[in-house]
Design a protein around this motif. Structure first.
Motif, PDB file in Angstrom:
ATOM      1  N   PHE A  74       0.826  -1.211   0.000  1.00  0.00           N
ATOM      2  CA  PHE A  74       0.000   0.000   0.000  1.00  0.00           C
ATOM      3  C   PHE A  74       0.858   1.258   0.000  1.00  0.00           C
ATOM      4  O   PHE A  74       0.691   2.134  -0.862  1.00  0.00           O
ATOM      5  CB  PHE A  74      -0.918  -0.012   1.231  1.00  0.00           C
ATOM      6  N   THR A  75       1.774   1.367   0.936  1.00  0.00           N
ATOM      7  CA  THR A  75       2.583   2.588   1.056  1.00  0.00           C
ATOM      8  C   THR A  75       3.530   2.756  -0.134  1.00  0.00           C
ATOM      9  O   THR A  75       3.723   3.875  -0.618  1.00  0.00           O
ATOM     10  CB  THR A  75       3.392   2.570   2.363  1.00  0.00           C
ATOM     11  N   SER A  77       3.117   1.589  -3.213  1.00  0.00           N
ATOM     12  CA  SER A  77       2.336   1.913  -4.414  1.00  0.00           C
ATOM     13  C   SER A  77       1.918   3.380  -4.410  1.00  0.00           C
ATOM     14  O   SER A  77       1.968   4.054  -5.454  1.00  0.00           O
ATOM     15  CB  SER A  77       1.099   1.024  -4.496  1.00  0.00           C
ATOM     16  N   ILE A  78       1.500   3.872  -3.255  1.00  0.00           N
ATOM     17  CA  ILE A  78       1.107   5.285  -3.161  1.00  0.00           C
ATOM     18  C   ILE A  78       2.317   6.188  -3.416  1.00  0.00           C
ATOM     19  O   ILE A  78       2.214   7.193  -4.131  1.00  0.00           O
ATOM     20  CB  ILE A  78       0.491   5.592  -1.783  1.00  0.00           C
ATOM     21  N   SER A  81       3.083   6.161  -7.093  1.00  0.00           N
ATOM     22  CA  SER A  81       2.039   6.882  -7.838  1.00  0.00           C
ATOM     23  C   SER A  81       2.201   8.386  -7.718  1.00  0.00           C
ATOM     24  O   SER A  81       1.984   9.126  -8.687  1.00  0.00           O
ATOM     25  CB  SER A  81       0.656   6.464  -7.331  1.00  0.00           C
ATOM     26  N   ILE A 107       2.112   0.822  -9.936  1.00  0.00           N
ATOM     27  CA  ILE A 107       1.363  -0.049  -9.025  1.00  0.00           C
ATOM     28  C   ILE A 107       1.596  -1.520  -9.362  1.00  0.00           C
ATOM     29  O   ILE A 107       1.772  -2.351  -8.461  1.00  0.00           O
ATOM     30  CB  ILE A 107      -0.144   0.287  -9.083  1.00  0.00           C
ATOM     31  N   VAL A 151      -5.883   1.200  -3.931  1.00  0.00           N
ATOM     32  CA  VAL A 151      -4.601   1.837  -4.217  1.00  0.00           C
ATOM     33  C   VAL A 151      -4.625   2.533  -5.577  1.00  0.00           C
ATOM     34  O   VAL A 151      -4.087   3.639  -5.736  1.00  0.00           O
ATOM     35  CB  VAL A 151      -3.466   0.786  -4.173  1.00  0.00           C
ATOM     36  N   THR A 152      -5.261   1.902  -6.558  1.00  0.00           N
ATOM     37  CA  THR A 152      -5.346   2.508  -7.893  1.00  0.00           C
ATOM     38  C   THR A 152      -6.108   3.826  -7.848  1.00  0.00           C
ATOM     39  O   THR A 152      -5.683   4.826  -8.437  1.00  0.00           O
ATOM     40  CB  THR A 152      -6.019   1.541  -8.880  1.00  0.00           C
ATOM     41  N   GLY A 155      -4.006   6.329  -5.968  1.00  0.00           N
ATOM     42  CA  GLY A 155      -2.840   6.676  -6.782  1.00  0.00           C
ATOM     43  C   GLY A 155      -3.182   7.671  -7.867  1.00  0.00           C
ATOM     44  O   GLY A 155      -2.413   8.611  -8.138  1.00  0.00           O
ATOM     45  N   SER A 176       1.936   7.739   6.463  1.00  0.00           N
ATOM     46  CA  SER A 176       2.187   6.299   6.393  1.00  0.00           C
ATOM     47  C   SER A 176       2.619   5.741   7.747  1.00  0.00           C
ATOM     48  O   SER A 176       2.264   4.614   8.105  1.00  0.00           O
ATOM     49  CB  SER A 176       3.258   5.992   5.333  1.00  0.00           C
ATOM     50  N   SER A 234     -13.721   0.381  -1.834  1.00  0.00           N
ATOM     51  CA  SER A 234     -12.604   0.414  -2.780  1.00  0.00           C
ATOM     52  C   SER A 234     -13.074   0.868  -4.158  1.00  0.00           C
ATOM     53  O   SER A 234     -12.395   1.665  -4.825  1.00  0.00           O
ATOM     54  CB  SER A 234     -11.955  -0.974  -2.873  1.00  0.00           C
TER      55      SER A 234
END
Length: 256
Positions: A74-75, A77-78, A81, A107, A151-152, A155, A176, A234
């Motif tokens: 998660f962290t 990927s963010i 992004s 991602i 996440v997408t 992002g 985070s 989500s």
């Protein structure tokens, strides 16, 4: 149209390769860090917290990794992004490449790291003689899907925000850290007094980790309503992210 789709697919593959390889550029151990990093964190947290929670958490190593693998995805990927558009401004200024491709590429590259970390989780389960709940473990893909969707969406939003406000990337370090402590990664939720647990539930990442642990660690099924609610949340985040991205993506090049 088919030619465009092939070009986009080729660009996506190249971005994934570049992001995946650049993460370990000039590193002696290379991809081994994907395994060593969570392994070292597991050892560190086991030494510190397993004695504190030894009566409340059985097989602390597996409990910790179930949370850490998803939290790290998660962290990371963010973070990727956030810099996807600003970091590729020279390409975006020269070519009409779809901007969302850079976010998706980042991602997906982090998702490949997640797969490697899942292999590490299975190995640790073998080594520590943790039970394999074969009746529930296949369903662990459900919270992972929810996390990828979430996440997408985030992002897409933050990639735009960071073009205008670069301070958000610095703020993310603090956020985070707060999320790590609010996701019950290394402690049982039972240590939180009952009146305050409701605030922990406001963290969607906690839902993801808790459901994943149910399937993998506890061998149980979460409430169907909780699974559906997480998927819906989500999807809402993803739809909102697409709307925001579509509205501002044309202004991004001008901002560069």
């Amino acid at each position: 149209m088919n030619f465009i789709k092939k070009n986009e697919l080729f660009l996506l593959e190249e971005i994934i390769k570049r992001n995946f390889s650049s993460k370990y550029k000039d590193s002696v151990l290379g991809m081994l860090w994907t395994i060593l990093s969570p392994l070292l964190m597991m050892v560190l947290f086991t030494v510190i917290f397993s004695t504190i929670f030894h009566n409340k958490i059985e097989n602390f190593q597996v409990y910790f990794l179930c949370g850490w693998c998803l939290f790290n995805f998660f962290t990371s990927s963010i973070s990727v992004s956030m810099g996807s558009l600003k970091g590729n401004r020279s390409i975006l200024q020269r070519t009409p490449a779809p901007k969302y491709i850079f976010i998706l590429g980042g991602i997906i590259s982090e998702f490949l790291n997640l797969i490697i970390m899942m292999v590490l989780l299975i190995i640790v389960m073998f080594v520590t003689h943790a039970p394999f709940h074969l009746s529930t473990m296949p369903f662990s893909i459900i919270p992972i899907i929810s996390l990828v969707i979430m996440v997408t969406g985030l992002g897409l939003i933050l990639s735009i925000v960071c073009v205008y406000y670069s301070d958000v990337q610095h703020l993310w370090t603090v956020v985070s850290m707060m999320l790590m402590y609010a996701s019950a990664i290394f402690y049982p939720i039972t240590i939180i007094p009952e009146p305050y647990r409701q605030y922990l539930m406001l963290n969607p990442l906690f839902w993801v980790i808790d459901q994943f642990r149910c399937f993998v660690y506890y061998g149980t099924f979460p409430q169907l309503g909780d699974i559906v609610n997480l998927l819906l949340l989500s999807l809402i985040i993803l739809v909102f992210g697409i709307i925001v991205f579509k509205k501002f993506e044309r202004r991004v090049t001008m901002k560069f």
